[in-house]
Write a protein that holds these residues in place. Structure first.
Motif, short mmCIF file in Angstrom:
data_model
loop_
_atom_site.label_atom_id
_atom_site.label_comp_id
_atom_site.label_asym_id
_atom_site.label_seq_id
_atom_site.Cartn_x
_atom_site.Cartn_y
_atom_site.Cartn_z
N GLY B 116 27.10 -24.69 4.74
CA GLY B 116 28.31 -24.03 4.26
C GLY B 116 27.95 -22.82 3.45
N PRO B 117 28.90 -21.95 3.19
CA PRO B 117 28.60 -20.77 2.39
C PRO B 117 28.34 -21.17 0.94
CG PRO B 117 30.95 -20.86 2.88
CD PRO B 117 30.32 -21.99 3.61
N GLU B 118 27.61 -20.33 0.27
CA GLU B 118 27.33 -20.61 -1.15
C GLU B 118 28.61 -20.47 -1.95
OE1 GLU B 118 24.19 -18.18 -2.67
OE2 GLU B 118 22.97 -18.54 -0.90
N PRO B 119 28.72 -21.20 -3.06
CA PRO B 119 29.94 -21.05 -3.87
C PRO B 119 30.06 -19.62 -4.37
CG PRO B 119 28.31 -22.44 -4.97
CD PRO B 119 27.83 -22.23 -3.59
N GLY B 120 31.24 -19.07 -4.24
CA GLY B 120 31.44 -17.68 -4.63
C GLY B 120 31.21 -16.71 -3.49
N CYS B 121 30.75 -17.23 -2.36
CA CYS B 121 30.48 -16.35 -1.22
C CYS B 121 31.44 -16.60 -0.07
CB CYS B 121 29.04 -16.56 -0.72
SG CYS B 121 27.86 -15.62 -1.67
N LEU B 162 36.72 -2.41 10.36
CA LEU B 162 35.56 -3.29 10.50
C LEU B 162 34.38 -2.80 9.69
CD1 LEU B 162 34.73 -5.84 12.10
CD2 LEU B 162 33.56 -4.31 13.67
N SER B 163 34.15 -1.49 9.73
CA SER B 163 32.98 -0.97 8.99
C SER B 163 33.17 -1.14 7.49
CB SER B 163 32.71 0.48 9.35
OG SER B 163 33.84 1.26 9.07
N GLU B 164 34.40 -0.98 7.01
CA GLU B 164 34.64 -1.19 5.59
C GLU B 164 34.47 -2.64 5.19
OE1 GLU B 164 38.09 0.51 3.94
OE2 GLU B 164 37.55 2.53 4.55
N LEU B 165 34.92 -3.50 6.04
CA LEU B 165 34.85 -4.92 5.70
C LEU B 165 33.43 -5.47 5.83
CD1 LEU B 165 38.12 -6.29 7.26
CD2 LEU B 165 37.60 -5.92 4.86
N LYS B 166 32.66 -4.88 6.71
CA LYS B 166 31.27 -5.35 6.86
C LYS B 166 30.51 -5.20 5.56
CE LYS B 166 29.90 -3.30 10.77
NZ LYS B 166 28.99 -2.89 11.88
N ASP B 167 30.82 -4.11 4.82
CA ASP B 167 30.12 -3.88 3.56
C ASP B 167 30.46 -4.91 2.50
OD1 ASP B 167 30.69 -0.32 3.94
OD2 ASP B 167 29.07 -1.61 4.69
N VAL B 168 31.69 -5.38 2.52
CA VAL B 168 32.10 -6.28 1.43
C VAL B 168 32.11 -7.74 1.84
CG1 VAL B 168 33.48 -4.52 0.32
CG2 VAL B 168 34.55 -6.04 1.96
N SER B 169 31.97 -8.02 3.12
CA SER B 169 32.10 -9.43 3.49
C SER B 169 30.82 -10.17 3.15
CB SER B 169 32.41 -9.56 4.99
OG SER B 169 31.24 -9.37 5.73
N PRO B 170 30.93 -11.46 2.82
CA PRO B 170 29.75 -12.24 2.43
C PRO B 170 28.84 -12.46 3.65
CG PRO B 170 31.80 -13.46 2.03
CD PRO B 170 32.17 -12.23 2.76
N PRO B 171 27.60 -12.86 3.41
CA PRO B 171 26.69 -13.06 4.54
C PRO B 171 27.12 -14.26 5.38
CG PRO B 171 25.66 -13.72 2.47
CD PRO B 171 26.94 -13.05 2.12
N ARG B 172 26.69 -14.25 6.62
CA ARG B 172 26.96 -15.32 7.59
C ARG B 172 28.43 -15.41 7.99
NH1 ARG B 172 22.51 -19.81 7.59
NH2 ARG B 172 23.68 -20.40 9.41
N TYR B 173 29.18 -14.35 7.77
CA TYR B 173 30.57 -14.36 8.22
C TYR B 173 30.74 -13.44 9.41
CZ TYR B 173 32.95 -17.32 4.87
OH TYR B 173 33.41 -18.40 4.17
N LYS B 174 31.40 -13.97 10.42
CA LYS B 174 31.75 -13.13 11.57
C LYS B 174 33.17 -12.62 11.34
CE LYS B 174 29.02 -15.61 15.00
NZ LYS B 174 29.05 -16.44 16.21
#
Lengths: 113, 226
Positions: B116-121, B162-174
């Protein structure tokens, strides 16, 4: 535990999904004319039946089903999607359906787990 | 193989030939080794000025030749296909003539054992919504609907979001981003979406923009990649 599923089970197969969705749309709005009061019901029905049929395929995917119903009035509509995913395992397909008074666009995105 | 790699430089060949000539036992017949360059002592002791081409070259027996394997004692025949992939000046070469290449190493990604994602991520729906709203407002303010340009506009918006969200989205998220742009007419339209996802890790957000001539709906789903 089966660690080597066949390729078919882990890739997004467009044809299969197109068939499933077309059936769902046909069975819901078939020959109906655009009626504002019925729209909510139609949308829920299309989307829910699509999703349940996709689930029945039993593949290890997360699905997103988007449906747009537009009254035919001469107005223009454009839709685009961009995805940040793994091209080798994930995929999408868009199905356009229309009758005399309604345009229906259903997009399905499948993301491998 | 029609195109040969660059021929050996004349200096290299001359040098090698001289060193071979001075070795004891160099007067014997050349060793015939597949895939190797063998040199021959010539009856005439002259430097060889012609560039070296390995195929289609027949050489009179009396001339010095720096040629490939399968050299007969009297006559060079290039009937056998011979490949020298990778010969170039300055490349690493062994005297068997084989070009030493670094083996291509496959990249193996280790198993992270993370379920699962880390807490806060987690994918933040509110933050995404703010970004989406700001993007749509700034991009579409004052824009008029036109059938020719709006298809490009729609595509550009989808990529931009998409490009804006890629910068702010947490890792391992599609991310899946869908944009609908339409003309503001008197028609009815409804956009609905339903998804099969893990509610503890995945989420979505949607934003609507409208002005006098067009409307736009942006829909973003964030899915955790297990």
């Amino acid at each position: 535990m089966d660690e080597d599923p066949s390729a078919e089970e882990t890739t997004f197969v467009v044809d299969e999904i197109t068939t499933v969705i077309k059936e769902a749309v046909e069975s819901t709005i078939g020959n109906s004319s655009y009626q504002h009061s019925q729209i909510n019901q139609w949308m829920s029905s299309i989307v829910e039946s699509s999703l349940s049929q996709l689930t029945k395929l039993g593949k290890p995917f997360k699905y997103i089903v988007t449906c747009i119903i537009l009254q035919k009035n001469g107005a223009g509509l454009h839709t685009a999607s961009s995805c940040f995913w793994d091209n080798s395992t994930d995929g999408s397909c868009t199905i356009r359906w229309e009758n005399k008074t309604i345009y229906c666009i259903v997009s399905v995105f499948g993301l491998a787990i | 193989m029609a195109n040969q790699p660059l021929p050996l430089s004349q200096e290299t060949l001359a040098q090698f030939n001289r060193s071979m000539a001075t070795e004891p036992g160099a007067s014997g017949p050349p060793k015939r080794r597949l895939g190797s360059i063998s040199t021959r002592r010539s009856s005439k002791d002259q430097p060889h000025h012609r560039p070296l081409f390995l195929r289609g070259m027949t050489v009179p027996s009396s001339e010095l030749s720096f040629l490939s394997a399968n050299v007969s004692n009297s006559h060079v025949s290039m009937g056998k296909r011979f490949s020298f992939a990778g010969w170039h000046q300055g490349g690493r070469v062994s005297f068997s003539g084989l070009y030493l290449q670094q083996p291509i190493q496959e990249v193996y990604v280790e198993n992270t054992c993370r379920t699962g994602p880390e807490p806060g991520c987690h994918f933040s729906a509110t933050r995404t919504k703010q970004i989406l709203q700001a993007t749509l407002d700034s991009y579409l303010e004052g824009v008029c609907y036109s059938p020719d340009s709006c298809s490009q506009l729609c595509l550009m918006l989808a990529d931009l979001v998409l490009s804006e969200l890629k910068d702010v989205s947490p890792p391992r998220y599609k991310l899946v981003c869908q944009v609908v742009v339409g003309q503001s007419g008197k028609q009815g339209i409804r956009v609905a979406s339903r998804s099969l996802m893990n509610l503890s890790t995945d989420n979505y957000t949607s934003v609507v923009f409208q002005n006098h001539s067009l409307f736009a709906v942006a829909l973003v789903h964030g899915m955790y990649f297990e």
